[in-house]
Write a protein that holds these residues in place. Structure first.
Motif, PDB file in Angstrom:
ATOM      1  N   GLU A  77      34.985  46.399  31.067  1.00  0.00           N
ATOM      2  CA  GLU A  77      35.162  47.722  31.668  1.00  0.00           C
ATOM      3  C   GLU A  77      36.025  47.662  32.921  1.00  0.00           C
ATOM      4  OE1 GLU A  77      34.472  50.507  30.283  1.00  0.00           O
ATOM      5  OE2 GLU A  77      33.334  49.652  28.622  1.00  0.00           O
ATOM      6  N   LEU A  78      35.787  46.681  33.791  1.00  0.00           N
ATOM      7  CA  LEU A  78      36.568  46.581  35.022  1.00  0.00           C
ATOM      8  C   LEU A  78      38.038  46.297  34.733  1.00  0.00           C
ATOM      9  CD1 LEU A  78      34.138  44.599  37.364  1.00  0.00           C
ATOM     10  CD2 LEU A  78      34.595  47.070  37.355  1.00  0.00           C
ATOM     11  N   VAL A  79      38.301  45.387  33.808  1.00  0.00           N
ATOM     12  CA  VAL A  79      39.692  45.053  33.474  1.00  0.00           C
ATOM     13  C   VAL A  79      40.360  46.229  32.764  1.00  0.00           C
ATOM     14  CG1 VAL A  79      41.179  43.502  32.136  1.00  0.00           C
ATOM     15  CG2 VAL A  79      39.276  42.568  33.474  1.00  0.00           C
ATOM     16  N   THR A  80      39.650  46.871  31.854  1.00  0.00           N
ATOM     17  CA  THR A  80      40.214  48.036  31.163  1.00  0.00           C
ATOM     18  C   THR A  80      40.548  49.141  32.152  1.00  0.00           C
ATOM     19  OG1 THR A  80      39.058  47.518  29.109  1.00  0.00           O
ATOM     20  CG2 THR A  80      39.758  49.803  29.422  1.00  0.00           C
ATOM     21  N   ASN A  81      39.649  49.418  33.086  1.00  0.00           N
ATOM     22  CA  ASN A  81      39.921  50.446  34.093  1.00  0.00           C
ATOM     23  C   ASN A  81      41.146  50.099  34.922  1.00  0.00           C
ATOM     24  OD1 ASN A  81      37.829  52.071  33.299  1.00  0.00           O
ATOM     25  ND2 ASN A  81      36.478  51.529  34.988  1.00  0.00           N
ATOM     26  N   ALA A  82      41.283  48.833  35.289  1.00  0.00           N
ATOM     27  CA  ALA A  82      42.458  48.417  36.058  1.00  0.00           C
ATOM     28  C   ALA A  82      43.729  48.645  35.250  1.00  0.00           C
ATOM     29  CB  ALA A  82      42.336  46.954  36.469  1.00  0.00           C
ATOM     30  N   CYS A  83      43.672  48.382  33.950  1.00  0.00           N
ATOM     31  CA  CYS A  83      44.853  48.569  33.101  1.00  0.00           C
ATOM     32  C   CYS A  83      45.176  50.042  32.893  1.00  0.00           C
ATOM     33  CB  CYS A  83      44.638  47.888  31.755  1.00  0.00           C
ATOM     34  SG  CYS A  83      44.586  46.089  31.854  1.00  0.00           S
ATOM     35  N   LEU A  84      44.162  50.862  32.711  1.00  0.00           N
ATOM     36  CA  LEU A  84      44.389  52.278  32.406  1.00  0.00           C
ATOM     37  C   LEU A  84      44.685  53.132  33.639  1.00  0.00           C
ATOM     38  CD1 LEU A  84      41.588  52.990  29.770  1.00  0.00           C
ATOM     39  CD2 LEU A  84      44.045  52.684  29.361  1.00  0.00           C
ATOM     40  N   HIS A  85      44.080  52.790  34.766  1.00  0.00           N
ATOM     41  CA  HIS A  85      44.119  53.688  35.918  1.00  0.00           C
ATOM     42  C   HIS A  85      44.697  53.094  37.195  1.00  0.00           C
ATOM     43  CE1 HIS A  85      41.602  56.242  33.458  1.00  0.00           C
ATOM     44  NE2 HIS A  85      40.688  55.296  33.376  1.00  0.00           N
ATOM     45  N   ALA A  86      45.009  51.801  37.205  1.00  0.00           N
ATOM     46  CA  ALA A  86      45.362  51.169  38.476  1.00  0.00           C
ATOM     47  C   ALA A  86      46.556  50.231  38.391  1.00  0.00           C
ATOM     48  CB  ALA A  86      44.143  50.431  39.032  1.00  0.00           C
ATOM     49  N   GLY A  87      47.456  50.462  37.461  1.00  0.00           N
ATOM     50  CA  GLY A  87      48.665  49.663  37.404  1.00  0.00           C
ATOM     51  C   GLY A  87      48.522  48.296  36.772  1.00  0.00           C
ATOM     52  N   GLY A  88      47.369  47.993  36.234  1.00  0.00           N
ATOM     53  CA  GLY A  88      47.159  46.711  35.559  1.00  0.00           C
ATOM     54  C   GLY A  88      46.311  45.752  36.354  1.00  0.00           C
ATOM     55  N   ALA A  89      45.509  44.997  35.636  1.00  0.00           N
ATOM     56  CA  ALA A  89      44.687  43.953  36.267  1.00  0.00           C
ATOM     57  C   ALA A  89      45.595  42.804  36.686  1.00  0.00           C
ATOM     58  CB  ALA A  89      43.621  43.467  35.302  1.00  0.00           C
ATOM     59  N   GLN A  90      45.432  42.353  37.908  1.00  0.00           N
ATOM     60  CA  GLN A  90      46.234  41.248  38.436  1.00  0.00           C
ATOM     61  C   GLN A  90      45.496  39.918  38.389  1.00  0.00           C
ATOM     62  OE1 GLN A  90      49.580  41.850  39.534  1.00  0.00           O
ATOM     63  NE2 GLN A  90      48.975  43.609  38.305  1.00  0.00           N
ATOM     64  N   GLU A  91      44.198  39.961  38.684  1.00  0.00           N
ATOM     65  CA  GLU A  91      43.433  38.716  38.782  1.00  0.00           C
ATOM     66  C   GLU A  91      41.967  38.995  38.504  1.00  0.00           C
ATOM     67  OE1 GLU A  91      43.269  35.058  41.904  1.00  0.00           O
ATOM     68  OE2 GLU A  91      42.934  37.045  42.773  1.00  0.00           O
TER      69      GLU A  91
END
Length: 159
Positions: A77-91
């Motif tokens: 969920e955290l990684v998906t949210n970063a990808c969908l709403h925050a420019g992508g998961a970095q780390e």
């Protein structure tokens, strides 16, 4: 450092503004996700490996197995949210100690996650942070002082 989300009556011990989480002692796992294909699957694989290495898996009880599965779902969920709403998961950073797992996902957006309220289970989408709130003992956001993104963290207690 602290939570940037409003505190709700059903926070199950979540931190409020200005609260800082206690630092965790090693072990720590860190994986860069920026530019990776299949970042959600990669994050889950790294988390599963850490759970085995740190003794969360194989689980000795059904409750312990459920907590390990919760950790895998929260990472997704955290990684998906970063990808969908925050420019992508970095780390992804995982920090463990007996009975506690801290999951940290860094992204490029300064905007905090905002759970939909009220949560409506029949509506498609918008369930990620609700799931995080329900499964974790605490969660919050650390904004990077240089203004380049944030880290969303969540803590799961072991069974």
């Amino acid at each position: 450092m602290g939570s940037s989300r409003p505190v709700t009556p059903d926070d199950r011990g979540a931190s409020g503004p200005g609260d800082t989480a206690a630092p965790l002692v090693a072990p720590v796992r860190r994986v860069l996700l920026a530019g990776c294909d299949g970042v959600v699957a990669r994050a889950r694989d790294v988390t599963r490996e850490a759970l085995y290495d740190w003794g969360w898996l194989p689980a000795r009880t059904p409750q312990a197995r459920a907590r390990a599965e919760d950790a895998l779902l929260v990472v997704s969920e955290l990684v998906t949210n970063a990808c969908l709403h925050a420019g992508g998961a970095q780390e992804l950073r995982l920090r463990g100690r007996p009975g506690l797992l801290r999951l940290e996902v860094t992204d490029t957006s300064p905007a905090p996650p905002t759970p939909r309220t009220p949560h409506q289970g029949s509506r498609p989408g918008g369930h990620g942070m609700y799931i995080v709130q329900r499964l974790c003992s605490r969660w919050g956001t650390v904004h990077h002082p240089e203004g380049h993104g944030k880290t969303v963290w969540a803590e799961i207690t072991g069974a």
